[in-house]
Design a protein around this motif. Structure first.
Motif, PDB file in Angstrom:
ATOM      1  N   MET A 100       0.811  -1.220   0.000  1.00 60.62           N
ATOM      2  CA  MET A 100       0.000   0.000   0.000  1.00 60.62           C
ATOM      3  C   MET A 100       0.841   1.266   0.000  1.00 60.62           C
ATOM      4  SD  MET A 100      -1.416   0.148   3.904  1.00 60.62           S
ATOM      5  CE  MET A 100      -0.294   0.331   5.283  1.00 60.62           C
ATOM      6  N   PHE A 101       2.113   1.183  -0.388  1.00 56.05           N
ATOM      7  CA  PHE A 101       2.983   2.339  -0.358  1.00 56.05           C
ATOM      8  C   PHE A 101       3.479   2.676  -1.754  1.00 56.05           C
ATOM      9  CE2 PHE A 101       3.527  -0.268   3.443  1.00 56.05           C
ATOM     10  CZ  PHE A 101       3.009   0.592   4.384  1.00 56.05           C
ATOM     11  N   ASP A 102       3.376   3.921  -2.115  1.00 58.27           N
ATOM     12  CA  ASP A 102       3.894   4.344  -3.400  1.00 58.27           C
ATOM     13  C   ASP A 102       5.416   4.219  -3.402  1.00 58.27           C
ATOM     14  OD1 ASP A 102       1.374   4.950  -4.323  1.00 58.27           O
ATOM     15  OD2 ASP A 102       1.483   7.048  -3.708  1.00 58.27           O
ATOM     16  N   GLU A 103       5.935   3.713  -4.489  1.00 58.47           N
ATOM     17  CA  GLU A 103       7.372   3.479  -4.576  1.00 58.47           C
ATOM     18  C   GLU A 103       8.119   4.803  -4.713  1.00 58.47           C
ATOM     19  OE1 GLU A 103      10.537   0.747  -7.143  1.00 58.47           O
ATOM     20  OE2 GLU A 103       8.395   0.786  -7.627  1.00 58.47           O
ATOM     21  N   VAL A 104       9.173   4.952  -3.947  1.00 57.51           N
ATOM     22  CA  VAL A 104      10.051   6.123  -4.015  1.00 57.51           C
ATOM     23  C   VAL A 104      11.476   5.611  -4.142  1.00 57.51           C
ATOM     24  CG1 VAL A 104      10.839   8.218  -2.870  1.00 57.51           C
ATOM     25  CG2 VAL A 104       8.468   7.462  -2.573  1.00 57.51           C
ATOM     26  N   GLU A 105      12.185   6.075  -5.140  1.00 55.26           N
ATOM     27  CA  GLU A 105      13.538   5.589  -5.387  1.00 55.26           C
ATOM     28  C   GLU A 105      14.564   6.457  -4.663  1.00 55.26           C
ATOM     29  OE1 GLU A 105      14.369   2.897  -6.923  1.00 55.26           O
ATOM     30  OE2 GLU A 105      12.372   2.367  -7.709  1.00 55.26           O
ATOM     31  N   ALA A 106      15.577   5.803  -4.107  1.00 57.35           N
ATOM     32  CA  ALA A 106      16.699   6.530  -3.528  1.00 57.35           C
ATOM     33  C   ALA A 106      17.525   7.158  -4.643  1.00 57.35           C
ATOM     34  CB  ALA A 106      17.558   5.588  -2.698  1.00 57.35           C
ATOM     35  N   LYS A 234       6.191  -1.151  -1.860  1.00 53.21           N
ATOM     36  CA  LYS A 234       5.637  -0.651  -3.105  1.00 53.21           C
ATOM     37  C   LYS A 234       4.123  -0.584  -3.012  1.00 53.21           C
ATOM     38  CE  LYS A 234       9.443  -2.626  -5.743  1.00 53.21           C
ATOM     39  NZ  LYS A 234       9.828  -3.570  -6.808  1.00 53.21           N
ATOM     40  N   SER A 235       3.534   0.263  -3.858  1.00 55.94           N
ATOM     41  CA  SER A 235       2.092   0.448  -3.805  1.00 55.94           C
ATOM     42  C   SER A 235       1.361  -0.719  -4.443  1.00 55.94           C
ATOM     43  CB  SER A 235       1.717   1.743  -4.546  1.00 55.94           C
ATOM     44  OG  SER A 235       2.086   1.645  -5.899  1.00 55.94           O
ATOM     45  N   ASP A 236       0.148  -0.938  -3.985  1.00 55.23           N
ATOM     46  CA  ASP A 236      -0.756  -1.893  -4.606  1.00 55.23           C
ATOM     47  C   ASP A 236      -1.571  -1.120  -5.634  1.00 55.23           C
ATOM     48  OD1 ASP A 236      -2.760  -3.573  -5.348  1.00 55.23           O
ATOM     49  OD2 ASP A 236      -3.273  -4.225  -3.324  1.00 55.23           O
ATOM     50  N   LYS A 237      -1.265  -1.327  -6.907  1.00 58.53           N
ATOM     51  CA  LYS A 237      -1.903  -0.524  -7.948  1.00 58.53           C
ATOM     52  C   LYS A 237      -3.409  -0.731  -7.992  1.00 58.53           C
ATOM     53  CE  LYS A 237       2.087   1.046  -9.155  1.00 58.53           C
ATOM     54  NZ  LYS A 237       2.504   2.383  -8.774  1.00 58.53           N
ATOM     55  N   GLY A 238      -3.874  -1.819  -7.390  1.00 58.40           N
ATOM     56  CA  GLY A 238      -5.301  -2.054  -7.419  1.00 58.40           C
ATOM     57  C   GLY A 238      -6.058  -1.417  -6.278  1.00 58.40           C
ATOM     58  N   ASP A 239      -5.343  -0.805  -5.336  1.00 59.62           N
ATOM     59  CA  ASP A 239      -5.996  -0.193  -4.177  1.00 59.62           C
ATOM     60  C   ASP A 239      -6.151   1.285  -4.429  1.00 59.62           C
ATOM     61  OD1 ASP A 239      -6.848   0.681  -1.768  1.00 59.62           O
ATOM     62  OD2 ASP A 239      -5.047   0.145  -0.640  1.00 59.62           O
ATOM     63  N   LYS A 240      -7.182   1.680  -5.020  1.00 58.35           N
ATOM     64  CA  LYS A 240      -7.379   3.039  -5.499  1.00 58.35           C
ATOM     65  C   LYS A 240      -7.208   4.077  -4.393  1.00 58.35           C
ATOM     66  CE  LYS A 240      -8.549   1.466  -9.559  1.00 58.35           C
ATOM     67  NZ  LYS A 240      -7.697   1.636 -10.730  1.00 58.35           N
ATOM     68  N   GLY A 241      -5.960   4.293  -4.033  1.00 56.19           N
ATOM     69  CA  GLY A 241      -5.681   5.302  -3.027  1.00 56.19           C
ATOM     70  C   GLY A 241      -5.996   4.865  -1.634  1.00 56.19           C
TER      71      GLY A 241
END
Length: 526
Positions: A100-106, A234-241
């Motif tokens: 459930m977390f949006d991916e952020v790259e170092a 990483k985010s779950d693309k199917g969990d609309k926010g």
């Protein structure tokens, strides 16, 4: 841990430069930072030992940068770990992973981005305490504050036992029910985020692996509860926010999550309740019943409850962060929903902002007016983080770049002096966090590390003045900074920024030289 002996009661109060009330992460981080600056500080704690629970377990990337500077990040990494991927359960069967977390790259500029460190709060406190002791500090346990008065020269605190303490300044780091805040008569303004209760507990349980964070939603994979800091996946693309349920990833509804705590045999249980009239049972039998009711596990699978707490998520902020010679920090100044993991992190950054200012004033290098900037800078940040936490709790905001706190800054502060004109919109400016970088054998975070200011030139041979107690660093051209001259504060933010042409000390740039010198004197550099 052994408590520092507070001494026997005498007619003459003990004296110190800064009295810190509360030995949680906020108070310990402040004492540690002040010790680096050579400031005498006394930490007093009403309990007989450090807080025993895992509650605030998430350490965001910006706070990792702070702990790197304070010399404790390696120990925290050794005692912590990454957040495990979620596993959703239904009727005793695994339903699949949940992210459930949006991916952020170092990046070179943001080396800790995308990596939320999970460390039980009790261990974070132990590590901060150990570092404080290394620097000659300590904690006086069993000292409950019962009175606080101040005058033009200092503060006098009285305790239920032991002698009074006289200090030049005092800081309330004693939590959401702060005795210091009440003694000052400072109110809290805010709202109830969720009228129903929630429970967080440290348990020993069999029947679950330690490779996953186990989620038991009432009706499907709608998002876990996260205690104080569930991020980094990483985010779950199917969990609309994250808006599939009330709470949207917080502690709402009849949700239950069980998360393994690294390098322990413990799990952190987090549970919400849909009925506001519920009075959670925190006993072993009560937690066993809760687990047996909401999961496929039996009551006997829960073998121990090591710590438990219940609360109703609330968002509130003190009406002011300062009263004369007394400052509020951490939960004494702002209380958050635990969703999104902002409370402990915002608290540590409060005192990281305050410590260098207190040190500069106490040694006579800066006027007392410098301390006005603490409230000016931290109140807007606290308000922003309260809104963020509430948004995460209600499913209106996803965890990601915003919850990592790397984009926060003080551009509107009186201490942010930007002298360059016509900068592009994306340019680094005074008030912004100073990014990391590694060029020509120089790592910027290594150069910044310590209680000093740093005069940084980037992509220029501009001559700069020598400033007492300041480290001068010359760095090659670097896109994260552009080109220019940057005076970086001890807490890692750009205080003053100037042009890269010519010489700041030359006759042709007397205005820049005078401006930098005046700024340095105002903030305690010169």
């Amino acid at each position: 841990m052994a408590a520092v002996n507070p001494g026997d009661s005498t007619a003459t109060p003990a004296e110190t430069d800064v009295l810190i009330v509360g030995a949680g992460p906020t108070g310990l981080a402040l004492a540690l930072d002040l010790a680096r600056h050579g400031v005498r500080a006394l930490v007093v704690e009403r309990a007989d030992a450090l807080f025993p629970g895992s509650r605030g377990k998430g350490i965001q990337p910006r706070t990792q940068e702070v702990f790197d500077d304070l010399g404790v990040l390696d120990a925290l990494r050794a005692g912590g770990g990454t957040y495990p991927v979620g596993m959703v359960w239904k009727d005793g069967r695994r339903q699949g992973e949940h992210r459930m977390f949006d991916e952020v790259e170092a990046t070179e500029a943001d080396p800790y981005a995308g990596f939320a460190l999970m460390v039980p709060q009790w261990r974070t406190q132990e590590i901060l305490y150990a570092r404080l002791v290394e620097l000659g500090g300590g904690v006086a346990f069993g000292r409950e504050l019962v009175g606080l008065v101040q005058d033009a020269d200092g503060v006098t605190a009285d305790f239920a036992s032991g002698p009074p303490v006289r200090a030049r300044y005092a800081v309330a780091a004693d939590g959401g029910r702060s005795a210091v805040r009440r003694a000052l008569g400072i109110g809290m303004t805010g709202e109830t985020v969720d009228p129903a209760p929630a429970v967080v507990a440290d348990i020993r349980v069999s029947g679950l692996d330690r490779d996953n964070w186990h989620f038991f939603p009432p009706t499907g994979p709608t998002g876990p509860a996260d205690g104080e800091g569930d991020k980094g996946n990483k985010s779950d693309k199917g969990d609309k926010g994250g808006k599939g349920r009330k709470g949207g990833g917080g502690l709402g509804g009849d949700f239950l999550g069980i998360c393994p705590l690294p390098h322990t045999e413990d799990f952190q249980l987090a549970a919400g309740f849909s009925d506001p009239s519920t009075e959670p049972d925190l006993s072993l039998d009560g937690i066993r019943k809760l687990v047996a009711t909401r999961t496929h596990l039996s009551a006997d699978d829960v073998t121990e409850v090591r710590w438990a707490s219940d609360f109703r998520p609330r968002a509130a902020m003190a009406d002011r962060f300062r009263d004369g010679r007394v400052f509020l920090a951490g939960d004494a100044a702002h209380v958050h929903s635990p969703a999104g993991g902002q409370g402990l992190n915002t608290s540590v950054q409060d005192v990281y902002n305050l410590a260098w200012k207190l040190a500069a004033v106490l040694r006579g290098a800066a006027p007392a007016a410098l301390l006005d900037s603490y409230e000016e800078e931290r109140m807007p940040i606290a308000a922003q983080m309260l809104g963020l936490s509430t948004g995460v709790h209600r499913g209106e905001v996803r965890r990601g770049a915003a919850t990592q706190q790397l984009g926060l800054g003080y551009r509107g502060s009186a201490l942010a002096v930007e002298t360059r004109a016509d900068l592009p919109e994306e340019a680094l400016r005074a008030g912004d966090r100073a990014p990391d970088g590694n060029r020509a054998g120089i790592r910027l975070f290594d150069a910044f590390r310590g209680p000093h200011w740093t005069l940084l030139t980037v992509g220029t041979d501009t001559e700069v003045p020598e400033l007492p107690g300041t480290r001068t660093v010359r760095f090659p051209a670097y896109e994260a900074y552009g080109t220019g001259v940057f005076l970086v504060r001890p807490d890692g933010y750009v205080g003053w920024a100037g042009e890269s042409d010519g010489s700041i000390g030359s006759a042709g740039s007397i205005g820049s030289a005078r401006g930098l010198a005046e700024y340095a004197a105002r903030v305690g550099v010169a």
